[in-house]
Design a protein around this motif. Structure first.
Motif, PDB file in Angstrom:
ATOM      1  N   PHE A 198       0.886  -1.173   0.000  1.00  0.00           N
ATOM      2  CA  PHE A 198       0.000   0.000   0.000  1.00  0.00           C
ATOM      3  C   PHE A 198       0.920   1.218   0.000  1.00  0.00           C
ATOM      4  CE2 PHE A 198      -2.806  -3.214   1.764  1.00  0.00           C
ATOM      5  CZ  PHE A 198      -4.062  -2.877   1.271  1.00  0.00           C
ATOM      6  N   LEU A 199       0.904   1.990  -1.103  1.00  0.00           N
ATOM      7  CA  LEU A 199       1.828   3.132  -1.213  1.00  0.00           C
ATOM      8  C   LEU A 199       1.122   4.399  -0.702  1.00  0.00           C
ATOM      9  CD1 LEU A 199       3.974   4.051  -4.373  1.00  0.00           C
ATOM     10  CD2 LEU A 199       3.941   5.188  -2.161  1.00  0.00           C
ATOM     11  N   ALA A 200       1.139   4.555   0.623  1.00  0.00           N
ATOM     12  CA  ALA A 200       0.473   5.708   1.254  1.00  0.00           C
ATOM     13  C   ALA A 200       1.486   6.727   1.772  1.00  0.00           C
ATOM     14  CB  ALA A 200      -0.420   5.220   2.397  1.00  0.00           C
ATOM     15  N   ALA A 201       2.762   6.534   1.475  1.00  0.00           N
ATOM     16  CA  ALA A 201       3.776   7.507   1.909  1.00  0.00           C
ATOM     17  C   ALA A 201       3.781   8.673   0.934  1.00  0.00           C
ATOM     18  CB  ALA A 201       5.153   6.852   1.925  1.00  0.00           C
ATOM     19  N   ALA A 202       3.797   9.883   1.463  1.00  0.00           N
ATOM     20  CA  ALA A 202       3.819  11.064   0.597  1.00  0.00           C
ATOM     21  C   ALA A 202       4.138  12.296   1.426  1.00  0.00           C
ATOM     22  CB  ALA A 202       2.463  11.257  -0.089  1.00  0.00           C
ATOM     23  N   LYS A 203       4.640  13.310   0.765  1.00  0.00           N
ATOM     24  CA  LYS A 203       4.747  14.642   1.369  1.00  0.00           C
ATOM     25  C   LYS A 203       3.412  15.311   1.096  1.00  0.00           C
ATOM     26  CE  LYS A 203       6.796  18.722   2.393  1.00  0.00           C
ATOM     27  NZ  LYS A 203       7.076  19.023   3.791  1.00  0.00           N
ATOM     28  N   VAL A 204       2.635  15.586   2.132  1.00  0.00           N
ATOM     29  CA  VAL A 204       1.297  16.167   1.933  1.00  0.00           C
ATOM     30  C   VAL A 204       1.146  17.431   2.762  1.00  0.00           C
ATOM     31  CG1 VAL A 204       0.219  13.941   1.441  1.00  0.00           C
ATOM     32  CG2 VAL A 204       0.219  14.815   3.784  1.00  0.00           C
ATOM     33  N   GLY A 205       0.109  18.196   2.433  1.00  0.00           N
ATOM     34  CA  GLY A 205      -0.168  19.407   3.194  1.00  0.00           C
ATOM     35  C   GLY A 205      -1.338  20.154   2.586  1.00  0.00           C
ATOM     36  N   GLY A 206      -1.759  21.211   3.260  1.00  0.00           N
ATOM     37  CA  GLY A 206      -2.868  22.027   2.789  1.00  0.00           C
ATOM     38  C   GLY A 206      -2.435  23.000   1.704  1.00  0.00           C
ATOM     39  N   ILE A 207      -3.345  23.873   1.359  1.00  0.00           N
ATOM     40  CA  ILE A 207      -3.153  24.760   0.209  1.00  0.00           C
ATOM     41  C   ILE A 207      -1.905  25.634   0.349  1.00  0.00           C
ATOM     42  CG2 ILE A 207      -4.712  26.556   1.163  1.00  0.00           C
ATOM     43  CD1 ILE A 207      -5.776  26.933  -1.722  1.00  0.00           C
ATOM     44  N   LEU A 208      -1.635  26.136   1.570  1.00  0.00           N
ATOM     45  CA  LEU A 208      -0.501  27.042   1.747  1.00  0.00           C
ATOM     46  C   LEU A 208       0.826  26.296   1.642  1.00  0.00           C
ATOM     47  CD1 LEU A 208      -0.390  30.090   2.217  1.00  0.00           C
ATOM     48  CD2 LEU A 208       0.057  29.607   4.631  1.00  0.00           C
TER      49      LEU A 208
END
Ligand code: GFB
Length: 314
Positions: free
Chosen positions: A61-71
């Motif tokens: 399951f490839l759920a690793a990511a750099k994520v964040g909100g709009i800003l």
């Protein structure tokens, strides 16, 4: 997947990965593999290759990511494109080299064109230009989809992709500099109520529309696709309904019991005006979400109402 299959969950400490771990554990899967980012740097190709050779997972399951909100997406543009492309590329290629039976890649609804017809059908990918604030992240996620398609086409790998709408739930990010709107507003309303403030400030105009899915529903959908879906076309995952940011704020305000006013900071971006998923494909495959927005917001409020948010800042 049988119950003893060796399953690697990349990103198991994040909101999505941890929900997938909860789901797999509750279904009786016990041979789960995970590594923290301190133990395994997923942007390091050699380290990822060594890990796959040593562990030989059956499923990923490839759920690793750099994520964040709009800003965060708009400010850390290089980090979002670099880290996501590296993580996806390293894991997908290592999964191919090490003969992983099946891989599920997770994308995002921001892959669709900014002004696409609504609701967003899977076939609308790459039909027009993207939303500027999250273009680097979207390009990286589109690359992940296209890698899964290409490895299926050339090497016959059973790599599938799922595109969730905006998510929320346990292990969300409450740091106001990098969070998404739902946890940000939850924190702002709870803090304002504690402090006896007269108002809470929202970013943008409040008029953009967003669809919100509880991450436990997403984990159910991922599990369902891993068991039942083996095709090239990626699959949208959402509820099929959306609200304006102002409506979302009023619901959270009500659940929290804050009695002051809303104000709007027009110096902050609105982003995409609307991104409502067409979920007919996954509904026709036999999956539907269970947790509606009101219930999900109440769950989140119960989890965080007594938290000292500063201890969660990143
Ligand atoms: O959740 P959010 O940061 O991301 O913002 P996107 C959604 C909307 O809520 C925007 C508004 O119109 C924001 O301006 N908003 C109002 C706020 N108040 C706040 C606040 O206090 N904090 C935040 N964060 N927003 C992201 C993409 O887009 O969504 C990613 O940048 C990804 O690439 C992710 O797709 C799911 O929905 O606009």
């Amino acid at each position: 997947m049988n119950k003893t299959a060796k399953i690697y969950i990349a990103g198991h400490r994040g909101m999505v990965g941890s929900a997938i771990v909860r789901k797999l554990t509750s279904e009786g899967f016990s041979n789960l593999i995970f590594k923290t980012s301190a133990e395994l740097d997923l942007t390091n190709q050699q380290a990822v290759n060594d890990f796959f050779i040593a562990k030989k997972p059956d499923y990923v399951f490839l759920a690793a990511a750099k994520v964040g909100g709009i800003l965060a997406n708009n400010v850390y543009r290089a980090d979002f494109i670099y880290q996501n492309i590296m993580i996806e590329s390293n894991i997908i290629h290592a999964a191919y080299l090490n003969k992983v039976t099946k891989l599920l890649f997770l994308g995002s609804s921001c892959i669709y064109p900014k002004m696409a017809h609504q609701p967003l059908k899977e076939t609308y990918l790459l039909t027009d230009t993207l939303e500027e604030t999250n273009e680097p992240y979207a390009i990286a996620k589109i690359a992940g989809i296209k890698m899964c398609e290409a490895y299926r086409s050339q090497y016959h790998c059973n790599f599938i992709s799922a595109m969730p709408t905006n998510l929320y739930g346990p292990n969300d990010n409450y740091d106001l500099k990098s969070s998404h709107v739902l946890p940000a507003l939850m924190r702002k309303f709870i803090t304002a109520k504690r402090n006896g403030d007269s108002s809470v400030e929202l970013w943008g105009s409040g008029s953009p529309m967003r669809e919100f899915l509880h991450v436990d529903d997403l984990a159910e959908a991922c599990f369902y696709l891993m068991q039942n879906y083996n095709e090239e076309q990626f699959v949208n995952i959402g509820t099929g309904t959306d609200v304006t940011i102002k409506e979302l704020a009023l619901t959270i305000k009500d659940v929290v019991g804050f009695e002051g006013e809303l104000t709007f900071d027009s110096t902050k971006p609105d982003g995409t005006p609307r991104k409502l998923m067409d979920v007919s494909k996954i509904n026709n495959l036999g999956w539907e979400h269970k947790i509606d927005l009101q219930e999900g917001i109440e769950k989140v409020y119960n989890d965080v109402k007594n938290i000292d948010f500063q201890t969660l800042d990143r």
